[in-house]
Design an enzyme around this catalytic site. Structure first.
Site, PDB file in Angstrom:
ATOM      1  N   ARG A  70       0.835  -1.220   0.000  1.00  0.00           N
ATOM      2  CA  ARG A  70       0.000   0.000   0.000  1.00  0.00           C
ATOM      3  C   ARG A  70       0.866   1.266   0.000  1.00  0.00           C
ATOM      4  NH1 ARG A  70      -2.158   1.828   4.700  1.00  0.00           N
ATOM      5  NH2 ARG A  70      -2.364  -0.289   5.520  1.00  0.00           N
ATOM      6  N   TYR A 119     -17.556  14.660 -16.798  1.00  0.00           N
ATOM      7  CA  TYR A 119     -17.811  13.318 -16.291  1.00  0.00           C
ATOM      8  C   TYR A 119     -18.610  13.373 -14.981  1.00  0.00           C
ATOM      9  CZ  TYR A 119     -17.168   8.576 -14.757  1.00  0.00           C
ATOM     10  OH  TYR A 119     -17.406   7.302 -14.328  1.00  0.00           O
ATOM     11  N   ASP A 183      -8.839  17.704 -15.522  1.00  0.00           N
ATOM     12  CA  ASP A 183      -9.031  16.314 -15.931  1.00  0.00           C
ATOM     13  C   ASP A 183      -8.779  16.273 -17.438  1.00  0.00           C
ATOM     14  OD1 ASP A 183      -9.943  13.834 -16.739  1.00  0.00           O
ATOM     15  OD2 ASP A 183     -11.688  13.834 -15.418  1.00  0.00           O
ATOM     16  N   LYS A 208      -8.334   4.828 -19.449  1.00  0.00           N
ATOM     17  CA  LYS A 208      -8.678   5.163 -20.828  1.00  0.00           C
ATOM     18  C   LYS A 208      -7.444   5.059 -21.736  1.00  0.00           C
ATOM     19  CE  LYS A 208     -12.540   6.184 -18.742  1.00  0.00           C
ATOM     20  NZ  LYS A 208     -13.475   5.121 -18.451  1.00  0.00           N
TER      21      LYS A 208
HETATM   22  C1  LIG Z   1     -13.203  12.332 -18.087  1.00  0.00           C
HETATM   23  C2  LIG Z   1     -13.210  11.213 -17.070  1.00  0.00           C
HETATM   24  N1  LIG Z   1     -12.667  11.435 -15.865  1.00  0.00           N
HETATM   25  C3  LIG Z   1     -12.652  10.479 -14.917  1.00  0.00           C
HETATM   26  C4  LIG Z   1     -13.204   9.248 -15.133  1.00  0.00           C
HETATM   27  C5  LIG Z   1     -13.206   8.212 -14.040  1.00  0.00           C
HETATM   28  O1  LIG Z   1     -12.204   7.280 -14.303  1.00  0.00           O
HETATM   29  P1  LIG Z   1     -12.270   5.762 -13.751  1.00  0.00           P
HETATM   30  O2  LIG Z   1     -13.403   5.088 -14.434  1.00  0.00           O
HETATM   31  O3  LIG Z   1     -10.912   5.228 -14.097  1.00  0.00           O
HETATM   32  O4  LIG Z   1     -12.486   5.869 -12.265  1.00  0.00           O
HETATM   33  C6  LIG Z   1     -13.783   8.966 -16.373  1.00  0.00           C
HETATM   34  C7  LIG Z   1     -14.407   7.659 -16.634  1.00  0.00           C
HETATM   35  O5  LIG Z   1     -15.104   7.456 -17.615  1.00  0.00           O
HETATM   36  C8  LIG Z   1     -13.783   9.982 -17.362  1.00  0.00           C
HETATM   37  O6  LIG Z   1     -14.327   9.791 -18.585  1.00  0.00           O
END
Ligand SMILES: Cc1ncc(COP(=O)(O)O)c(C=O)c1O
Length: 389
Positions: A70, A119, A183, A208
């Site tokens: 961890r 998101y 993000d 992604k």
């Molecule tokens: C723009 C964006 N940020 C954050 C996330 C969250 O990522 P995770 O699914 O790896 O937790 C996503 C998931 O689809 C996303 O599209």
């Protein structure tokens, strides 16, 4: 650790993805091994043993060995070395994108969070923080933003792939003493580097494009400040958001082909969007009403942010009715009907299935590494099948 023996060379992303962790190899194998242990032997020399009062067990320095998974393990360190190199800062990896976002909110602990659309999961995390700390969510450019607050930008935005102006938002936030997190999941390097616009922290859902094969969950926070990195590692050691050993190994393996994948996906998407846009303008496909993508935005800031001329491989279209939107995925042969994005295989999603904030006529596409002309032919046949009634 984010330093390595290649740091004096001016290497590009493609080389860094393959070599930035070379100095972390413990034996002579070329492909990184998977370390599964959760715990590690303490030093057998009693004179080298340090008590927890003498050092922070959550942060490994070069002299100390691994202790407990961890707090850090050999695979996570190698992934962080590569991500630090390609994301242009100090990278700290988490078990998912939302675990990374949770860690960012826990670190900044703002009173107010000023957010773009985007998101929905990040908005959901903010609602949980509202329960913990009373965190208030306000719109972007809200007048109430002040010292200690956090501005959260998503660019390009999920699900449309449209960009928001980073320089403008950074100026607004910093003038008021607020920090900025971006993000950047929809446009990883080499497409975009938000640090060029003075942002304080960058986040990616590594599930992604960084992972790129729809087979692992991970997230990453990137900071330019070594002290912030240290604090994030200390928090991660307690909050427990560290990535699994196997997922970290999959991510490391995936990063070797990162630039090849992203550039191919972005080029394919550019070609498909240009075709969709001209089909709308020439009224060639009656069922298709709209296409959203940064490449179609005319604002000057878009060209500055996505300066390679490549745009997000994910974007959205709108069609004439909800029935058509629901039926299109089942008429496509090369696109899986599934949520998520960034993998080598193309996906399409009737977005209303997972996002309550979008029109029910909207479909999100995530373009993979297949041949762009094959994807266009598949889309054309499916979209035209609705006018042949
Ligand atoms: C723009 C964006 N940020 C954050 C996330 C969250 O990522 P995770 O699914 O790896 O937790 C996503 C998931 O689809 C996303 O599209």
């Amino acid at each position: 650790m984010s330093t390595n023996s290649l740091s004096d060379l001016d290497l590009q992303i493609a080389s860094l993805s393959v070599h930035a962790d070379d100095s972390y190899a413990m034996v002579s194998d070329v492909a990184p091994p998977l370390h599964v242990s959760t715990t590690y032997h303490y030093n057998s020399d009693p004179s080298k043993l340090k008590s927890a009062k003498e050092h922070d067990i959550r942060v490994r320095d070069e002299q100390s060995s691994f202790i407990y998974s961890r707090f850090g393990n050999p695979v996570v360190e190698r992934v962080e070395a590569v991500l630090s190199a390609i994301l242009n800062g100090h990278a700290v990896v988490y078990s998912s994108g939302l675990a990374a976002y949770t860690a960012a909110l826990a670190y900044y602990n703002p009173r107010r969070l000023s957010m773009t659309d985007g998101y929905q999961g990040c908005h959901g995390v903010a609602r949980i923080f509202n329960r913990f700390s009373g965190l208030e969510q306000v719109p972007l450019y809200d007048d109430s933003v002040s010292t200690g607050d956090l501005v959260h930008l998503e660019t390009p935005i999920n699900p449309t792939g449209l960009s928001v102006d980073l320089a403008k938002a950074v100026e607004f936030a910093h003038c008021r003493g607020a920090k900025v997190i971006v993000d950047a999941t929809f446009a990883p390097p080499p497409l975009q580097d938000p640090f060029e616009f003075g942002v304080d922290m960058v986040m990616h859902s590594a599930t992604k494009y960084l992972g790129g094969h729809s087979d692992l969950l991970a997230g990453v926070l990137v900071t330019k400040d070594p002290q912030v990195r240290l604090a994030l590692l200390q928090d991660r050691g307690l909050l427990g958001g560290a990535p699994g050993n196997f997922e970290s190994w999959l991510l490391l393996r995936s990063l070797r082909t990162f630039k090849l994948r992203v550039e191919t996906q972005a080029k394919n998407a550019g070609k498909i969007v240009a075709w969709l846009d001209s089909a709308i303008k020439n009224n060639e496909i009656p069922a298709l009403t709209k296409v959203y993508h940064s490449s179609l935005q005319t604002d000057e800031f878009v060209r500055k942010q996505l300066k390679t001329g490549l745009y997000s491989p994910a974007f959205s279209i709108e069609v004439e009715s909800v029935e058509v939107a629901k039926s299109i995925p089942s008429r496509l042969k090369l696109f899986h009907h599934a949520t998520s994005l960034g993998g080598v295989e193309s996906l399409i999603e009737w977005r209303a299935m997972s996002d309550t904030s979008v029109p029910e006529t909207l479909l999100r596409l995530s373009i993979g590494v297949e041949d762009a002309d094959d994807l266009i032919a598949d889309l054309k046949a499916a979209l035209l099948s609705f006018s042949a009634k």
